[in-house]
Design a protein around this motif. Structure first.
Motif, PDB file in Angstrom:
ATOM      1  N   ILE A   1      -7.324  -1.509   9.733  1.00  0.00           N
ATOM      2  CA  ILE A   1      -7.825  -0.157  10.038  1.00  0.00           C
ATOM      3  C   ILE A   1      -6.808   0.901   9.619  1.00  0.00           C
ATOM      4  CG2 ILE A   1      -8.525   1.388  11.904  1.00  0.00           C
ATOM      5  CD1 ILE A   1      -9.572  -1.064  13.394  1.00  0.00           C
ATOM      6  N   ARG A   2      -5.522   0.610   9.893  1.00  0.00           N
ATOM      7  CA  ARG A   2      -4.459   1.569   9.561  1.00  0.00           C
ATOM      8  C   ARG A   2      -4.386   1.810   8.044  1.00  0.00           C
ATOM      9  NH1 ARG A   2      -0.434  -1.248  11.447  1.00  0.00           N
ATOM     10  NH2 ARG A   2      -0.877  -0.624  13.594  1.00  0.00           N
ATOM     11  N   LEU A   3      -4.392   0.743   7.263  1.00  0.00           N
ATOM     12  CA  LEU A   3      -4.302   0.887   5.811  1.00  0.00           C
ATOM     13  C   LEU A   3      -5.565   1.511   5.227  1.00  0.00           C
ATOM     14  CD1 LEU A   3      -2.560  -2.470   4.851  1.00  0.00           C
ATOM     15  CD2 LEU A   3      -1.562  -0.194   5.023  1.00  0.00           C
ATOM     16  N   LEU A   4      -6.728   1.183   5.838  1.00  0.00           N
ATOM     17  CA  LEU A   4      -7.972   1.789   5.364  1.00  0.00           C
ATOM     18  C   LEU A   4      -7.965   3.303   5.589  1.00  0.00           C
ATOM     19  CD1 LEU A   4     -10.818   1.440   4.229  1.00  0.00           C
ATOM     20  CD2 LEU A   4     -11.628   1.051   6.569  1.00  0.00           C
ATOM     21  N   LEU A   5      -7.522   3.736   6.782  1.00  0.00           N
ATOM     22  CA  LEU A   5      -7.467   5.169   7.060  1.00  0.00           C
ATOM     23  C   LEU A   5      -6.475   5.870   6.137  1.00  0.00           C
ATOM     24  CD1 LEU A   5      -7.609   5.232  10.973  1.00  0.00           C
ATOM     25  CD2 LEU A   5      -9.325   6.133   9.386  1.00  0.00           C
ATOM     26  N   LYS A   6      -5.335   5.247   5.864  1.00  0.00           N
ATOM     27  CA  LYS A   6      -4.358   5.855   4.963  1.00  0.00           C
ATOM     28  C   LYS A   6      -4.927   6.007   3.551  1.00  0.00           C
ATOM     29  CE  LYS A   6      -0.130   4.411   7.327  1.00  0.00           C
ATOM     30  NZ  LYS A   6       1.195   3.800   7.190  1.00  0.00           N
ATOM     31  N   ALA A   7      -5.647   4.975   3.086  1.00  0.00           N
ATOM     32  CA  ALA A   7      -6.238   5.054   1.743  1.00  0.00           C
ATOM     33  C   ALA A   7      -7.306   6.140   1.684  1.00  0.00           C
ATOM     34  CB  ALA A   7      -6.835   3.697   1.365  1.00  0.00           C
ATOM     35  N   LEU A   8      -8.162   6.224   2.719  1.00  0.00           N
ATOM     36  CA  LEU A   8      -9.224   7.231   2.722  1.00  0.00           C
ATOM     37  C   LEU A   8      -8.655   8.643   2.814  1.00  0.00           C
ATOM     38  CD1 LEU A   8     -11.933   5.548   4.995  1.00  0.00           C
ATOM     39  CD2 LEU A   8     -11.745   5.563   2.513  1.00  0.00           C
ATOM     40  N   ILE A   9      -7.610   8.832   3.626  1.00  0.00           N
ATOM     41  CA  ILE A   9      -7.006  10.166   3.773  1.00  0.00           C
ATOM     42  C   ILE A   9      -6.382  10.625   2.452  1.00  0.00           C
ATOM     43  CG2 ILE A   9      -5.127  11.416   4.891  1.00  0.00           C
ATOM     44  CD1 ILE A   9      -5.689   9.750   7.408  1.00  0.00           C
ATOM     45  N   SER A  10      -5.609   9.749   1.804  1.00  0.00           N
ATOM     46  CA  SER A  10      -4.983  10.128   0.533  1.00  0.00           C
ATOM     47  C   SER A  10      -6.038  10.381  -0.537  1.00  0.00           C
ATOM     48  CB  SER A  10      -4.005   9.041   0.081  1.00  0.00           C
ATOM     49  OG  SER A  10      -4.664   7.797  -0.039  1.00  0.00           O
ATOM     50  N   PHE A  11      -7.112   9.573  -0.543  1.00  0.00           N
ATOM     51  CA  PHE A  11      -8.193   9.766  -1.514  1.00  0.00           C
ATOM     52  C   PHE A  11      -8.892  11.106  -1.284  1.00  0.00           C
ATOM     53  CE2 PHE A  11     -12.772   9.353  -2.353  1.00  0.00           C
ATOM     54  CZ  PHE A  11     -12.752   9.099  -3.709  1.00  0.00           C
ATOM     55  N   MET A  12      -9.246  11.402  -0.029  1.00  0.00           N
ATOM     56  CA  MET A  12      -9.955  12.650   0.276  1.00  0.00           C
ATOM     57  C   MET A  12      -9.080  13.865  -0.009  1.00  0.00           C
ATOM     58  SD  MET A  12     -11.930  11.626   3.783  1.00  0.00           S
ATOM     59  CE  MET A  12     -12.465  13.299   4.049  1.00  0.00           C
ATOM     60  N   ALA A  13      -7.791  13.781   0.315  1.00  0.00           N
ATOM     61  CA  ALA A  13      -6.894  14.914   0.077  1.00  0.00           C
ATOM     62  C   ALA A  13      -6.733  15.179  -1.420  1.00  0.00           C
ATOM     63  CB  ALA A  13      -5.541  14.652   0.727  1.00  0.00           C
ATOM     64  N   SER A  14      -6.646  14.115  -2.224  1.00  0.00           N
ATOM     65  CA  SER A  14      -6.503  14.281  -3.671  1.00  0.00           C
ATOM     66  C   SER A  14      -7.767  14.903  -4.269  1.00  0.00           C
ATOM     67  CB  SER A  14      -6.223  12.925  -4.323  1.00  0.00           C
ATOM     68  OG  SER A  14      -5.042  12.350  -3.801  1.00  0.00           O
ATOM     69  N   ILE A  15      -8.947  14.422  -3.851  1.00  0.00           N
ATOM     70  CA  ILE A  15     -10.197  14.994  -4.351  1.00  0.00           C
ATOM     71  C   ILE A  15     -10.333  16.457  -3.921  1.00  0.00           C
ATOM     72  CG2 ILE A  15     -12.706  14.829  -4.242  1.00  0.00           C
ATOM     73  CD1 ILE A  15     -11.512  12.650  -5.881  1.00  0.00           C
ATOM     74  N   PHE A  16      -9.910  16.764  -2.686  1.00  0.00           N
ATOM     75  CA  PHE A  16      -9.956  18.143  -2.199  1.00  0.00           C
ATOM     76  C   PHE A  16      -9.078  19.048  -3.066  1.00  0.00           C
ATOM     77  CE2 PHE A  16      -8.742  21.675   0.509  1.00  0.00           C
ATOM     78  CZ  PHE A  16      -9.937  22.022   1.105  1.00  0.00           C
ATOM     79  N   PHE A  17      -7.898  18.566  -3.418  1.00  0.00           N
ATOM     80  CA  PHE A  17      -6.998  19.338  -4.288  1.00  0.00           C
ATOM     81  C   PHE A  17      -7.634  19.584  -5.654  1.00  0.00           C
ATOM     82  CE2 PHE A  17      -3.611  19.240  -7.536  1.00  0.00           C
ATOM     83  CZ  PHE A  17      -2.958  20.399  -7.195  1.00  0.00           C
ATOM     84  N   LEU A  18      -8.263  18.544  -6.229  1.00  0.00           N
ATOM     85  CA  LEU A  18      -8.886  18.690  -7.546  1.00  0.00           C
ATOM     86  C   LEU A  18     -10.111  19.602  -7.487  1.00  0.00           C
ATOM     87  CD1 LEU A  18      -8.696  15.006  -8.852  1.00  0.00           C
ATOM     88  CD2 LEU A  18      -7.299  16.952  -9.544  1.00  0.00           C
ATOM     89  N   MET A  19     -10.878  19.554  -6.384  1.00  0.00           N
ATOM     90  CA  MET A  19     -12.086  20.356  -6.270  1.00  0.00           C
ATOM     91  C   MET A  19     -11.799  21.834  -6.041  1.00  0.00           C
ATOM     92  SD  MET A  19     -14.891  18.209  -4.100  1.00  0.00           S
ATOM     93  CE  MET A  19     -15.982  17.032  -4.905  1.00  0.00           C
ATOM     94  N   THR A  20     -10.597  22.180  -5.634  1.00  0.00           N
ATOM     95  CA  THR A  20     -10.274  23.577  -5.331  1.00  0.00           C
ATOM     96  C   THR A  20      -9.227  24.155  -6.273  1.00  0.00           C
ATOM     97  OG1 THR A  20      -8.628  22.850  -3.701  1.00  0.00           O
ATOM     98  CG2 THR A  20     -10.839  23.315  -2.884  1.00  0.00           C
ATOM     99  N   THR A  21      -8.901  23.430  -7.354  1.00  0.00           N
ATOM    100  CA  THR A  21      -7.866  23.898  -8.287  1.00  0.00           C
ATOM    101  C   THR A  21      -8.425  23.904  -9.702  1.00  0.00           C
ATOM    102  OG1 THR A  21      -6.163  22.917  -6.878  1.00  0.00           O
ATOM    103  CG2 THR A  21      -5.503  23.535  -9.096  1.00  0.00           C
ATOM    104  N   ARG A  22      -8.351  25.039 -10.374  1.00  0.00           N
ATOM    105  CA  ARG A  22      -8.858  25.140 -11.740  1.00  0.00           C
ATOM    106  C   ARG A  22      -8.054  24.247 -12.671  1.00  0.00           C
ATOM    107  NH1 ARG A  22      -9.794  31.298 -13.384  1.00  0.00           N
ATOM    108  NH2 ARG A  22     -10.704  30.199 -15.163  1.00  0.00           N
ATOM    109  N   TYR A  23      -8.713  23.785 -13.746  1.00  0.00           N
ATOM    110  CA  TYR A  23      -8.044  22.853 -14.665  1.00  0.00           C
ATOM    111  C   TYR A  23      -6.830  23.494 -15.324  1.00  0.00           C
ATOM    112  CZ  TYR A  23      -7.013  20.146 -18.776  1.00  0.00           C
ATOM    113  OH  TYR A  23      -6.352  19.445 -19.732  1.00  0.00           O
TER     114      TYR A  23
END
Length: 276
Positions: free
Chosen positions: A124-146
């Motif tokens: 559970i701990r590793l799954l949450l860490k993977a999901l958090i890092s994945f969501m944060a990275s996608i959030f950064f890409l979705m809100t930052t111009r190329y």
């Protein structure tokens, strides 16, 4: 080239880029340097924190930020199948025979596998860490111009790493488009992504090989076209000015990193639980 997504459970690069270029979210006005600093702070936090409750709170906060930014929350949840699959494939072996109270026992010949509470918590701990890092990275890409994203890469990474990274980012769209065209052809003949991989794995291995070779051929053609227009290794220069953080954003970064240092290093030191 097909622009339709390959699967509902794989990140749609075209949609991510489209949302980033529209600049319609409240987080799009924040400096890319601030968002990058907060992303690094979050990665440091989930690397050090082992408490499942804290990780779960961070996960919920990220979902809340997606809702505030009016980003497609349902798609983000569907895309989480990808990091979850990697966690299951990599950690599926490590969770067995961990010390702790036995929850499940599987006899395999003269041996047996034990699933304990600590093994389950580890998963559970590793799954949450993977999901958090994945969501944060996608959030950064979705809100930052190329153009700002490429300028950050150009200023942070040395040559030729910045050239390799930026060229790989551009060819990622070509590779995904070619893969989407092949999978669309498979679907038109009665196949499916999961079903065909299970029943025709050999054919999919050949498809992956062909996509890889076609990507190389496409890369060579694009390189020749760029060289004919004056490009040479290391000559890519970006003149885009990335907006610097405001005073409030500097204070936000200072507070975030201070919170991480206090919660991970100072408090455990005073209560006798050294982090090393």
């Amino acid at each position: 080239m097909s622009t339709s997504p390959i699967s509902d459970h794989l990140p749609d690069i075209n949609l991510i880029t489209s949302l980033a270029e529209r600049q319609t979210t409240v987080f799009s006005r924040i400096s890319p340097w601030t968002k990058l600093g907060m992303l690094i702070c979050l990665i440091l936090t989930i690397t050090c924190v082992q408490n499942i409750l804290v990780l779960l709170i961070l996960y919920v906060i990220l979902l809340f930020l997606y809702r505030v930014a009016e980003l497609p929350v349902r798609k983000i949840i569907a895309w989480q199948v990808l990091p979850a699959f990697f966690v299951i494939s990599l950690v599926g072996i490590l969770i067995w025979n961990e010390p702790g109270s036995i929850i499940l026992m599987l006899p395999i010949g003269p041996f047996s596998l034990h699933l304990t509470d600590n093994g389950l918590f580890l998963f559970i701990r590793l799954l949450l860490k993977a999901l958090i890092s994945f969501m944060a990275s996608i959030f950064f890409l979705m809100t930052t111009r190329y153009e700002h994203f490429s300028a950050l890469i150009y200023r942070l990474f040395p040559t030729p790493l910045d050239q390799i990274f930026l060229m790989a980012y551009r060819f990622l769209f070509l590779t995904i488009a070619m893969t989407g065209s092949v999978l669309k052809a498979v679907r038109s003949r009665g196949g499916g992504l999961i079903r065909s991989v299970r029943m025709q794995s050999k054919m999919f291995a050949e498809v992956a090989g062909l996509v890889f070779i076609r990507s190389f051929e496409q890369a060579e053609r694009v390189e020749k076209a760029m060289i004919s227009r004056g490009y040479a290794n290391g000559t890519y220069r970006t003149v885009i000015v990335v907006p610097p953080p405001t005073i409030l954003e500097y204070l936000l970064l200072f507070g975030a990193y201070t919170l991480v240092i206090v919660s991970v290093w100072i408090i455990p030191f005073f209560i006798g639980e050294y982090p090393w």
